[in-house]
Structures are given as structure tokens and as C-alpha cells.
Design a protein around this motif. Structure first.
Motif, PDB file in Angstrom:
ATOM      1  N   HIS A   1       0.814  -1.203   0.000  1.00  0.00           N
ATOM      2  CA  HIS A   1       0.000   0.000   0.000  1.00  0.00           C
ATOM      3  C   HIS A   1       0.854   1.263   0.000  1.00  0.00           C
ATOM      4  O   HIS A   1       0.374   2.340   0.292  1.00  0.00           O
ATOM      5  CB  HIS A   1      -0.937  -0.010   1.211  1.00  0.00           C
ATOM      6  CG  HIS A   1      -1.843  -1.202   1.245  1.00  0.00           C
ATOM      7  ND1 HIS A   1      -2.840  -1.399   0.312  1.00  0.00           N
ATOM      8  CD2 HIS A   1      -1.894  -2.267   2.079  1.00  0.00           C
ATOM      9  CE1 HIS A   1      -3.481  -2.538   0.580  1.00  0.00           C
ATOM     10  NE2 HIS A   1      -2.927  -3.076   1.642  1.00  0.00           N
ATOM     11  N   ILE A   2       2.146   1.121  -0.314  1.00  0.00           N
ATOM     12  CA  ILE A   2       3.052   2.257  -0.371  1.00  0.00           C
ATOM     13  C   ILE A   2       3.371   2.575  -1.827  1.00  0.00           C
ATOM     14  O   ILE A   2       3.675   1.695  -2.619  1.00  0.00           O
ATOM     15  CB  ILE A   2       4.360   1.952   0.385  1.00  0.00           C
ATOM     16  CG1 ILE A   2       4.070   1.674   1.859  1.00  0.00           C
ATOM     17  CG2 ILE A   2       5.348   3.104   0.240  1.00  0.00           C
ATOM     18  CD1 ILE A   2       3.540   2.859   2.622  1.00  0.00           C
ATOM     19  N   ILE A   3       3.289   3.858  -2.171  1.00  0.00           N
ATOM     20  CA  ILE A   3       3.662   4.316  -3.506  1.00  0.00           C
ATOM     21  C   ILE A   3       5.104   4.795  -3.434  1.00  0.00           C
ATOM     22  O   ILE A   3       5.442   5.653  -2.616  1.00  0.00           O
ATOM     23  CB  ILE A   3       2.727   5.444  -3.969  1.00  0.00           C
ATOM     24  CG1 ILE A   3       1.296   4.909  -4.118  1.00  0.00           C
ATOM     25  CG2 ILE A   3       3.211   6.043  -5.281  1.00  0.00           C
ATOM     26  CD1 ILE A   3       0.286   5.978  -4.458  1.00  0.00           C
TER      27      ILE A   3
ATOM     28  N   PHE B   1      -2.150  11.584   3.167  1.00  0.00           N
ATOM     29  CA  PHE B   1      -1.797  10.659   2.088  1.00  0.00           C
ATOM     30  C   PHE B   1      -0.289  10.635   1.864  1.00  0.00           C
ATOM     31  O   PHE B   1       0.323   9.557   1.778  1.00  0.00           O
ATOM     32  CB  PHE B   1      -2.522  11.054   0.804  1.00  0.00           C
ATOM     33  CG  PHE B   1      -2.359  10.053  -0.307  1.00  0.00           C
ATOM     34  CD1 PHE B   1      -3.254   9.015  -0.457  1.00  0.00           C
ATOM     35  CD2 PHE B   1      -1.290  10.140  -1.195  1.00  0.00           C
ATOM     36  CE1 PHE B   1      -3.105   8.079  -1.476  1.00  0.00           C
ATOM     37  CE2 PHE B   1      -1.126   9.216  -2.214  1.00  0.00           C
ATOM     38  CZ  PHE B   1      -2.043   8.183  -2.352  1.00  0.00           C
ATOM     39  N   VAL B   2       0.329  11.811   1.765  1.00  0.00           N
ATOM     40  CA  VAL B   2       1.778  11.868   1.517  1.00  0.00           C
ATOM     41  C   VAL B   2       2.546  11.253   2.680  1.00  0.00           C
ATOM     42  O   VAL B   2       3.517  10.510   2.483  1.00  0.00           O
ATOM     43  CB  VAL B   2       2.224  13.328   1.291  1.00  0.00           C
ATOM     44  CG1 VAL B   2       3.746  13.432   1.233  1.00  0.00           C
ATOM     45  CG2 VAL B   2       1.629  13.868  -0.013  1.00  0.00           C
ATOM     46  N   TRP B   3       2.123  11.519   3.910  1.00  0.00           N
ATOM     47  CA  TRP B   3       2.846  11.042   5.089  1.00  0.00           C
ATOM     48  C   TRP B   3       2.819   9.520   5.200  1.00  0.00           C
ATOM     49  O   TRP B   3       3.826   8.893   5.509  1.00  0.00           O
ATOM     50  CB  TRP B   3       2.255  11.672   6.346  1.00  0.00           C
ATOM     51  CG  TRP B   3       2.997  11.319   7.603  1.00  0.00           C
ATOM     52  CD1 TRP B   3       2.760  10.254   8.434  1.00  0.00           C
ATOM     53  CD2 TRP B   3       4.114  12.006   8.161  1.00  0.00           C
ATOM     54  NE1 TRP B   3       3.648  10.244   9.481  1.00  0.00           N
ATOM     55  CE2 TRP B   3       4.496  11.322   9.335  1.00  0.00           C
ATOM     56  CE3 TRP B   3       4.828  13.153   7.786  1.00  0.00           C
ATOM     57  CZ2 TRP B   3       5.559  11.730  10.141  1.00  0.00           C
ATOM     58  CZ3 TRP B   3       5.870  13.568   8.586  1.00  0.00           C
ATOM     59  CH2 TRP B   3       6.235  12.857   9.744  1.00  0.00           C
ATOM     60  N   PHE B   4       1.653   8.925   4.928  1.00  0.00           N
ATOM     61  CA  PHE B   4       1.494   7.496   5.183  1.00  0.00           C
ATOM     62  C   PHE B   4       1.666   6.620   3.939  1.00  0.00           C
ATOM     63  O   PHE B   4       1.926   5.423   4.065  1.00  0.00           O
ATOM     64  CB  PHE B   4       0.120   7.207   5.807  1.00  0.00           C
ATOM     65  CG  PHE B   4      -0.013   7.685   7.224  1.00  0.00           C
ATOM     66  CD1 PHE B   4       0.598   6.998   8.258  1.00  0.00           C
ATOM     67  CD2 PHE B   4      -0.731   8.834   7.509  1.00  0.00           C
ATOM     68  CE1 PHE B   4       0.485   7.436   9.568  1.00  0.00           C
ATOM     69  CE2 PHE B   4      -0.848   9.282   8.822  1.00  0.00           C
ATOM     70  CZ  PHE B   4      -0.238   8.588   9.858  1.00  0.00           C
ATOM     71  N   PHE B   5       1.509   7.175   2.737  1.00  0.00           N
ATOM     72  CA  PHE B   5       1.448   6.309   1.562  1.00  0.00           C
ATOM     73  C   PHE B   5       2.471   6.629   0.479  1.00  0.00           C
ATOM     74  O   PHE B   5       2.470   5.978  -0.561  1.00  0.00           O
ATOM     75  CB  PHE B   5       0.038   6.348   0.956  1.00  0.00           C
ATOM     76  CG  PHE B   5      -1.036   5.890   1.895  1.00  0.00           C
ATOM     77  CD1 PHE B   5      -1.189   4.551   2.202  1.00  0.00           C
ATOM     78  CD2 PHE B   5      -1.879   6.811   2.496  1.00  0.00           C
ATOM     79  CE1 PHE B   5      -2.165   4.121   3.075  1.00  0.00           C
ATOM     80  CE2 PHE B   5      -2.863   6.393   3.372  1.00  0.00           C
ATOM     81  CZ  PHE B   5      -3.006   5.043   3.673  1.00  0.00           C
ATOM     82  N   ILE B   6       3.312   7.637   0.687  1.00  0.00           N
ATOM     83  CA  ILE B   6       4.358   7.959  -0.288  1.00  0.00           C
ATOM     84  C   ILE B   6       5.710   7.613   0.311  1.00  0.00           C
ATOM     85  O   ILE B   6       6.031   8.036   1.425  1.00  0.00           O
ATOM     86  CB  ILE B   6       4.344   9.449  -0.683  1.00  0.00           C
ATOM     87  CG1 ILE B   6       3.012   9.830  -1.318  1.00  0.00           C
ATOM     88  CG2 ILE B   6       5.505   9.753  -1.634  1.00  0.00           C
ATOM     89  CD1 ILE B   6       2.753   9.217  -2.666  1.00  0.00           C
ATOM     90  N   ARG B   7       6.504   6.868  -0.417  1.00  0.00           N
ATOM     91  CA  ARG B   7       7.852   6.511   0.030  1.00  0.00           C
ATOM     92  C   ARG B   7       8.855   6.914  -1.040  1.00  0.00           C
ATOM     93  O   ARG B   7       8.794   6.458  -2.179  1.00  0.00           O
ATOM     94  CB  ARG B   7       7.940   5.013   0.296  1.00  0.00           C
ATOM     95  CG  ARG B   7       9.378   4.554   0.527  1.00  0.00           C
ATOM     96  CD  ARG B   7       9.486   3.072   0.670  1.00  0.00           C
ATOM     97  NE  ARG B   7      10.893   2.671   0.656  1.00  0.00           N
ATOM     98  CZ  ARG B   7      11.334   1.441   0.855  1.00  0.00           C
ATOM     99  NH1 ARG B   7      10.457   0.479   1.044  1.00  0.00           N
ATOM    100  NH2 ARG B   7      12.610   1.171   0.831  1.00  0.00           N
ATOM    101  N   GLU B   8       9.784   7.765  -0.656  1.00  0.00           N
ATOM    102  CA  GLU B   8      10.861   8.144  -1.570  1.00  0.00           C
ATOM    103  C   GLU B   8      12.039   7.193  -1.388  1.00  0.00           C
ATOM    104  O   GLU B   8      12.404   6.835  -0.268  1.00  0.00           O
ATOM    105  CB  GLU B   8      11.322   9.570  -1.282  1.00  0.00           C
ATOM    106  CG  GLU B   8      10.312  10.632  -1.657  1.00  0.00           C
ATOM    107  CD  GLU B   8      10.912  12.023  -1.599  1.00  0.00           C
ATOM    108  OE1 GLU B   8      11.798  12.324  -2.425  1.00  0.00           O
ATOM    109  OE2 GLU B   8      10.512  12.802  -0.720  1.00  0.00           O
ATOM    110  N   GLN B   9      12.622   6.787  -2.514  1.00  0.00           N
ATOM    111  CA  GLN B   9      13.838   5.983  -2.487  1.00  0.00           C
ATOM    112  C   GLN B   9      15.029   6.853  -2.896  1.00  0.00           C
ATOM    113  O   GLN B   9      14.919   7.690  -3.787  1.00  0.00           O
ATOM    114  CB  GLN B   9      13.709   4.792  -3.440  1.00  0.00           C
ATOM    115  CG  GLN B   9      12.587   3.836  -3.053  1.00  0.00           C
ATOM    116  CD  GLN B   9      12.729   2.522  -3.779  1.00  0.00           C
ATOM    117  OE1 GLN B   9      13.272   1.562  -3.271  1.00  0.00           O
ATOM    118  NE2 GLN B   9      12.230   2.478  -4.999  1.00  0.00           N
TER     119      GLN B   9
END
Length: 460
Positions: free
Chosen positions: A11-13, A205-213
């Protein structure tokens, strides 16, 4: 995609993937809503300031601070976002901080009791908006190059829907008041609090579901602060053609601005309702056309799609000017004429605009997205400031040379716009020739190194 992203990240983008599920693309399109609704709501700031400030010069001066802040804050934050790394990534911290600040400002602006409380909130809102400029870079790091065309088309559809809904449902309710028993809600509160609500949803949404690599390559370092920002813009010659392209694109998208309603109402005698009807009909037609554009967005050559749209729009502008000025005996088009020509130009613009952003990022190195966007924003701001003021000066000078005192021909501004379009098209064709000669390379695609499975230090 399950294997790529890992079972614990379903569930992580994530950023930096070679290809992403289309549900991610849809979600990132929808994430643009919290970013655009506040811009619509900001259109009411003039009316809020007018309650406490009589001087149009002061109101216009406060609004124009956004240009200064784009240079000071937007460019700096975008530059820094290429060069920092935190537990939350590099673009996300700026977005979260900006959206929290904006939500607080929008909540308190309609509650302000005077200019001394309202003005600081407006200034802080403008600063925060420019701090959050890293949002577009984050979008383009999530959406891979081969999927950006349809992403752009999807966003155009959502954007048109938002314009229609905001115009019909929200935008005109500023002065209205709703009574429910002892409770009272003003239209002004509704507009700003709606923007605050969407920002809070976006923050969650950004805090919980966006992951930067973490990217695999670091950008070149030209120093810190404002000196580093402009040192990089001047020092990275491979970015210069993109700034020229941005300059060209701004020239060809210059409109009448504040002259347009004056042309429609004062010179041609149409009502404000006619203006709304024109926008509504055009918006509905655009919504019908956009699915076809979306189909071709990633299937057509983006450069050909962009250039074709730009050239066709220019031809239609010239045809419209000739039709009104030399064919119509009273030089006054009917609403049908306005809608037909306006919608034809709008469709060409949709083709060009849908292709422009994905095409632009094809030529931006992945490790310099923020820096490039800083330069692009700077060029756009300067050019837009000059061209919009140029439209007004053209009308004034034209009247002084050819018309009686006190008379204005607002339609003459189309000549100025056509000249800008011709210059812009010439520069764009030069850009295309440089691509064909191999001078300009699509570094955003050639140097794209996808990061899979969080192997470079992305947060978990």
C-alpha cells in the motif's frame, strides 16, 4: 508489481521505479487535487483583502509578492531538494511543511478581524505555497517516463472537472451566508476551509502512503544558498535549452489576462453570464475530447504532438483575428463564433499541454529535477510578468496611436499575442532541430536508473 515492491509495501507508492501500476498513476493524479484547490481558493484573496484595504496598489502589491517568493523560496527549496536526504525523503519534507502551513493560513484567513492580522497570513500563505514547489518533482519521480503521457492526460481531465465544479459550486459563493439555526457559515469561510480540508487530506496521504527511495547519483554541487542556486542554473549548460523551451512555451501560452473580460463586456457588449456560459460549454467539450487525447498521449511522439498543437493553435489565432477584423462587418463575433474558435484553439492547446510536461522531463536529468524546475519556474515567472504587462501596454499604445481619447480596442491585443506566438514557435522549432542533430539528448530517459526494492536507502 508485488515482487518488485515487496509484500510489506503493497500500500506504499514509491519513487524511482521503471514501471508502476496504473492505480498508482490514478492516485498521484488525485493527489494533485490538494495541490490545485488551494490555488483556486487563493483567487478569493483579493476580495478578502478588499474588506480591510482600499488601495488597489497595495492589494496588487501584496499579490505580486508571489513573484519575489518564487525567486527566493521556490528556487532555493527546489535546489536543496536535489541535495538533501532525510528519513522522509528529499521532496516530501518540503511538501508536508508547506501544506501544514497553508492549511493553518486558510483556516484563519476568513477569521481575520483586520489588515494587521490578514496581511501576515496572506504573506505566509504565499511563502508556504512556493516552499511546496517540490510537489511536481515528486510526481515525476513516481511516474516513469513511459507512463507520463497518460498521466498528463488524466490530470487534464481532472483539472477541467475541478474548474467546472469550482466555478459552478464554490467560486461565486464568497458573499453568501448560510444559516442553520444559530449557526452561520459564510461563503468566504467555505472556500478557504474547503482548501484547508483538501490540504489535510493530502498531508495524510503523503505522510502514510508515499515513500521516496534514495537516488543512485548525486547532482553536481555549486555551493549553498541563493549563490548555489543561480550558480547551478548558470553553470549547467545542459539545462539551458530547457530554459529556452520554457521561455518559448510561456510566449505561446500568453493570453489576454484581465483584458479578456473587458473585451467581452465593454467592447462586445456581452454579460458576465455569457462569459460563464462560454467557459462552461468549452469545459464540457474539453472533457469529451480529453479521453481521445489520453489514448494517444503515450503512443504518439511527444515532440510531434507538442509542435503540432502549437502550430495549429497559431494558425487558428491568425484565422480568428482575420475573421473578426476583416470578415465581420461590425467586428463583433457572436457567442457561437467565440465558442467555435475558442474551443478549436483550446483543443490544440490541450494536445500541446498534455505532451509538454512529459516531453520536458524527458530532457531533465533525474538527479537534477529540482534544480531544473527552479530554473523553469524562474524563467516562467519573469516571462509571464513581462508578457501580461505587455498586453496592457500594447492596448494602451494602440489606442494612443490610432483611436480617439478614451477609446480602447481590446481586440488589438491579439496582434501582440500572435507576435509572441510567432517568436515562441520559431524558438521551439530551433529546439527540435537541435534534438534532431543530437545536440540535445533526452537525459531523463537515457540516464534513468530505476531503484527497485528500496535497495538505496529509501525509508521503510
Amino acid at each position: 508489481m508485488r515482487r518488485v515492491c515487496g509484500a510489506n509495501l503493497m500500500h506504499i507508492i514509491e519513487t524511482q521505479h521503471k514501471r508502476v501500476p496504473w492505480r498508482w498513476v490514478v492516485l498521484i493524479v488525485l493527489l494533485g487535487i490538494p495541490n490545485i484547490i488551494p490555488i483556486f481558493a487563493s483567487g478569493s484573496l483579493t476580495f478578502s483583502m478588499k474588506k480591510f484595504i482600499d488601495s488597489p496598489a497595495v492589494i496588487n502589491g501584496l499579490s505580486s509578492l508571489d513573484f519575489l517568493f518564487k525567486v527566493l523560496f521556490s528556487a532555493t527549496c527546489l535546489y536543496l531538494s536535489d541535495r538533501i536526504w532525510t528519513r522522509r525523503g528529499r521532496r516530501t519534507p518540503f511538501i508536508i511543511a508547506a501544506w501544514i502551513c497553508m492549511a493553518v493560513c486558510f483556516f484563519f484567513i476568513p477569521l481575520a478581524g483586520g489588515a494587521w492580522t490578514l496581511v501576515p497570513l496572506v504573506v505566509l500563505l504565499l511563502v508556504a505555497t512556493d516552499v511546496g514547489a517540490t510537489f511536481q518533482s515528486l510526481q515525476m519521480e513516481i511516474i516513469p517516463p513511459d507512463q507520463r503521457g497518460r498521466f498528463s492526460a488524466m490530470w487534464q481531465i481532472v483539472f477541467q472537472l475541478l474548474i467546472l465544479l469550482f466555478m459552478v459550486v464554490v467560486g461565486g459563493r464568497f458573499d453568501e451566508t448560510l444559516h442553520r439555526g444559530r449557526a452561520m457559515v459564510r461563503g468566504e469561510q467555505t472556500i478557504y476551509w474547503l482548501a484547508a480540508l483538501f490540504l489535510v487530506i493530502g498531508i495524510v496521504f503523503v505522510w502514510f502512503f508515499i515513500r521516496e527511495q534514495r537516488p543512485t547519483e548525486a547532482p553536481p554541487d555549486h555551493g549553498a544558498g541563493i549563490k548555489g542556486v543561480f550558480g547551478n542554473l548558470l553553470g549547467e549548460r545542459k539545462l539551458w535549452p530547457l530554459f529556452l523551451l520554457a521561455f518559448s512555451q510561456t510566449l505561446i501560452t500568453t493570453g489576454l489576462g484581465a483584458i479578456d473580460p473587458l473585451l467581452m463586456t465593454e467592447q462586445w457588449g456581452y454579460t458576465k453570464q455569457d462569459l460563464g456560459t462560454n467557459c462552461f460549454v468549452g469545459g464540457m467539450i474539453n472533457l469529451c475530447i480529453l479521453p481521445f487525447i489520453a489514448y494517444f498521449a503515450d503512443r504518439m511522439n511527444r515532440i510531434k504532438m507538442f509542435v503540432g498543437g502549437v502550430v495549429c493553435a497559431l494558425v487558428l489565432q491568425i484565422a480568428y483575428y482575420v475573421f473578426v477584423q476583416f470578415v465581420l462587418p461590425d467586428h463583433r463575433p457572436t457567442l457561437i463564433h467565440i465558442i467555435m474558435f475558442g474551443e478549436a484553439m483550446s483543443i490544440c492547446g490541450l494536445f500541446a499541454n498534455t505532451a509538454f510536461l512529459p516531453m520536458l522531463f524527458d530532457y531533465i536529468p533525474r538527479n537534477q529535477m529540482g534544480t531544473a524546475q527552479a530554473g523553469l519556474n524562474f524563467v516562467n515567472s519573469i516571462t509571464r510578468l513581462l508578457t501580461l504587462n505587455g498586453v496592457g501596454l500594447w492596448v494602451a499604445c494602440y489606442a494612443r496611436l490610432f483611436l480617439p481619447v478614451g477609446k480602447y480596442d481590446y481586440f488589438s491585443a491579439y496582434l501582440f499575442i500572435i507576435i509572441l506566438n510567432l517568436v515562441g514557435c520559431g524558438l521551439i522549432l530551433h529546439f527540435v532541430r537541435q534534438i534532431r542533430r543530437g545536440v540535445i539528448q533526452p537525459l531523463g530517459k537515457i540516464e534513468f536508473r530505476p531503484v527497485e526494492n528500496g535497495e538505496n536507502g529509501g525509508r521503510s
